[in-house]
Design a protein around this motif. Structure first.
Motif, PDB file in Angstrom:
ATOM      1  N   TYR A  56      -0.162  14.082  -8.378  1.00 50.23           N
ATOM      2  CA  TYR A  56       1.134  13.459  -8.148  1.00 50.23           C
ATOM      3  C   TYR A  56       0.920  12.073  -7.536  1.00 50.23           C
ATOM      4  O   TYR A  56       0.170  11.922  -6.562  1.00 50.23           O
ATOM      5  N   TYR A  57       1.584  11.100  -8.130  1.00 53.28           N
ATOM      6  CA  TYR A  57       1.483   9.715  -7.691  1.00 53.28           C
ATOM      7  C   TYR A  57       2.845   9.204  -7.244  1.00 53.28           C
ATOM      8  O   TYR A  57       3.860   9.516  -7.878  1.00 53.28           O
ATOM      9  N   GLY A  99       0.186   4.533  -5.656  1.00 51.32           N
ATOM     10  CA  GLY A  99      -0.668   5.173  -4.673  1.00 51.32           C
ATOM     11  C   GLY A  99      -1.855   5.826  -5.341  1.00 51.32           C
ATOM     12  O   GLY A  99      -1.996   5.806  -6.572  1.00 51.32           O
ATOM     13  N   GLN A 100      -2.701   6.460  -4.539  1.00 48.66           N
ATOM     14  CA  GLN A 100      -3.957   7.001  -5.051  1.00 48.66           C
ATOM     15  C   GLN A 100      -3.797   8.386  -5.670  1.00 48.66           C
ATOM     16  O   GLN A 100      -4.708   8.847  -6.346  1.00 48.66           O
ATOM     17  N   GLY A 101      -2.698   9.026  -5.470  1.00 51.85           N
ATOM     18  CA  GLY A 101      -2.477  10.353  -6.030  1.00 51.85           C
ATOM     19  C   GLY A 101      -2.886  11.464  -5.083  1.00 51.85           C
ATOM     20  O   GLY A 101      -3.818  11.316  -4.293  1.00 51.85           O
ATOM     21  N   THR A 102      -2.181  12.568  -5.186  1.00 52.19           N
ATOM     22  CA  THR A 102      -2.515  13.759  -4.412  1.00 52.19           C
ATOM     23  C   THR A 102      -2.430  14.966  -5.346  1.00 52.19           C
ATOM     24  O   THR A 102      -1.486  15.096  -6.119  1.00 52.19           O
ATOM     25  N   LEU A 103      -3.431  15.821  -5.299  1.00 51.18           N
ATOM     26  CA  LEU A 103      -3.536  16.925  -6.240  1.00 51.18           C
ATOM     27  C   LEU A 103      -2.728  18.128  -5.767  1.00 51.18           C
ATOM     28  O   LEU A 103      -2.886  18.583  -4.631  1.00 51.18           O
ATOM     29  N   VAL A 104      -1.903  18.629  -6.674  1.00 52.27           N
ATOM     30  CA  VAL A 104      -1.149  19.861  -6.443  1.00 52.27           C
ATOM     31  C   VAL A 104      -1.638  20.899  -7.443  1.00 52.27           C
ATOM     32  O   VAL A 104      -1.612  20.651  -8.653  1.00 52.27           O
ATOM     33  N   THR A 105      -2.088  22.024  -6.927  1.00 48.93           N
ATOM     34  CA  THR A 105      -2.555  23.110  -7.773  1.00 48.93           C
ATOM     35  C   THR A 105      -1.747  24.355  -7.452  1.00 48.93           C
ATOM     36  O   THR A 105      -1.691  24.792  -6.297  1.00 48.93           O
ATOM     37  N   VAL A 106      -1.103  24.904  -8.484  1.00 51.00           N
ATOM     38  CA  VAL A 106      -0.268  26.092  -8.307  1.00 51.00           C
ATOM     39  C   VAL A 106      -0.924  27.241  -9.062  1.00 51.00           C
ATOM     40  O   VAL A 106      -1.081  27.179 -10.284  1.00 51.00           O
ATOM     41  N   SER A 107      -1.287  28.265  -8.340  1.00 53.42           N
ATOM     42  CA  SER A 107      -1.946  29.412  -8.961  1.00 53.42           C
ATOM     43  C   SER A 107      -0.916  30.473  -9.312  1.00 53.42           C
ATOM     44  O   SER A 107       0.100  30.629  -8.632  1.00 53.42           O
ATOM     45  N   SER A 108      -1.219  31.212 -10.362  1.00 49.15           N
ATOM     46  CA  SER A 108      -0.275  32.256 -10.810  1.00 49.15           C
ATOM     47  C   SER A 108      -0.540  33.573 -10.113  1.00 49.15           C
ATOM     48  O   SER A 108      -1.536  33.751  -9.436  1.00 49.15           O
ATOM     49  N   GLN A 157       0.853  -1.202   0.000  1.00 49.83           N
ATOM     50  CA  GLN A 157       0.000   0.000   0.000  1.00 49.83           C
ATOM     51  C   GLN A 157       0.878   1.238   0.000  1.00 49.83           C
ATOM     52  O   GLN A 157       1.874   1.301   0.718  1.00 49.83           O
ATOM     53  N   LEU A 158       0.505   2.190  -0.806  1.00 45.72           N
ATOM     54  CA  LEU A 158       1.196   3.469  -0.877  1.00 45.72           C
ATOM     55  C   LEU A 158       0.189   4.573  -0.604  1.00 45.72           C
ATOM     56  O   LEU A 158      -0.837   4.656  -1.280  1.00 45.72           O
ATOM     57  N   GLN A 159       0.479   5.385   0.377  1.00 48.02           N
ATOM     58  CA  GLN A 159      -0.420   6.465   0.760  1.00 48.02           C
ATOM     59  C   GLN A 159       0.286   7.789   0.514  1.00 48.02           C
ATOM     60  O   GLN A 159       1.197   8.160   1.254  1.00 48.02           O
ATOM     61  N   ALA A 160      -0.156   8.487  -0.523  1.00 53.03           N
ATOM     62  CA  ALA A 160       0.420   9.789  -0.848  1.00 53.03           C
ATOM     63  C   ALA A 160      -0.389  10.893  -0.181  1.00 53.03           C
ATOM     64  O   ALA A 160      -1.624  10.817  -0.112  1.00 53.03           O
ATOM     65  N   SER A 161       0.309  11.912   0.298  1.00 54.60           N
ATOM     66  CA  SER A 161      -0.364  13.037   0.935  1.00 54.60           C
ATOM     67  C   SER A 161       0.477  14.293   0.799  1.00 54.60           C
ATOM     68  O   SER A 161       1.634  14.226   0.372  1.00 54.60           O
ATOM     69  N   GLY A 162      -0.122  15.423   1.147  1.00 55.77           N
ATOM     70  CA  GLY A 162       0.614  16.675   1.160  1.00 55.77           C
ATOM     71  C   GLY A 162       0.262  17.639   0.061  1.00 55.77           C
ATOM     72  O   GLY A 162       0.771  18.761   0.032  1.00 55.77           O
ATOM     73  N   GLY A 163      -0.580  17.222  -0.875  1.00 60.52           N
ATOM     74  CA  GLY A 163      -0.960  18.120  -1.954  1.00 60.52           C
ATOM     75  C   GLY A 163      -1.838  19.254  -1.453  1.00 60.52           C
ATOM     76  O   GLY A 163      -2.305  19.253  -0.310  1.00 60.52           O
ATOM     77  N   LEU A 190       5.422  16.669  -0.398  1.00 63.52           N
ATOM     78  CA  LEU A 190       4.590  15.487  -0.506  1.00 63.52           C
ATOM     79  C   LEU A 190       5.225  14.330   0.251  1.00 63.52           C
ATOM     80  O   LEU A 190       6.453  14.219   0.318  1.00 63.52           O
ATOM     81  N   SER A 191       4.379  13.465   0.783  1.00 61.77           N
ATOM     82  CA  SER A 191       4.841  12.273   1.476  1.00 61.77           C
ATOM     83  C   SER A 191       4.217  11.039   0.847  1.00 61.77           C
ATOM     84  O   SER A 191       3.071  11.076   0.385  1.00 61.77           O
TER      85      SER A 191
END
Length: 124
Positions: A93-94, A115-124, A2-8, A19-20
């Motif tokens: 990000y996976y 892993g399930q992926g974690t969303l990273v959104t960067v605004s300008s 199991q892979l648990q991604a987080s931090g997005g 991210l972790s």
């Protein structure tokens, strides 16, 4: 495994995120753990990877100098420190585990646990 991604999350351009990826279910000696990212409608893109044993790391040219991959063996966790973020870094990000040879460590199809992926959104 199991892979648990987080931090997005949502951040402004120029800021940082870390991210972790917590791995469990087996020992990872001899394996690589990689970070990939994907934008809807595009192929999954290699970001960074490392060998679980030893000190080898690889970072994509597109993020070199801004992103750093690291690990904490005692916590079975791999990190992706992302600095100086740009809007084009926006993606899901996976993290993934596999046994690619070093020359192919950037090949997503050589990783077989994701892993399930974690969303990273960067605004300008």
């Amino acid at each position: 495994v199991q892979l648990q991604a987080s931090g997005g999350g949502l951040v402004q351009a120029g800021n940082s995120l870390k991210l972790s990826c917590k791995a469990s279910g087996r020992t990872f000696s001899g394996y690589s753990i990689g970070w990939f990212r994907q934008v809807p409608g595009k192929e999954r893109e290699f970001v960074a990877a490392l060998r679980w044993s030893g000190a080898y790391t690889s970072v994509a040219d597109s993020v070199k100098g801004r992103f750093t991959i690291s690990k904490d063996n005692t916590k079975d966790t791999v990190y992706l420190q992302m600095d100086s973020l740009k809007p084009e870094d926006t993606a899901v990000y996976y993290c993934a585990v596999g046994r690619p040879i070093i020359s192919a460590i950037d090949q997503a199809d050589l990783y077989y646990y994701w892993g399930q992926g974690t969303l990273v959104t960067v605004s300008s």
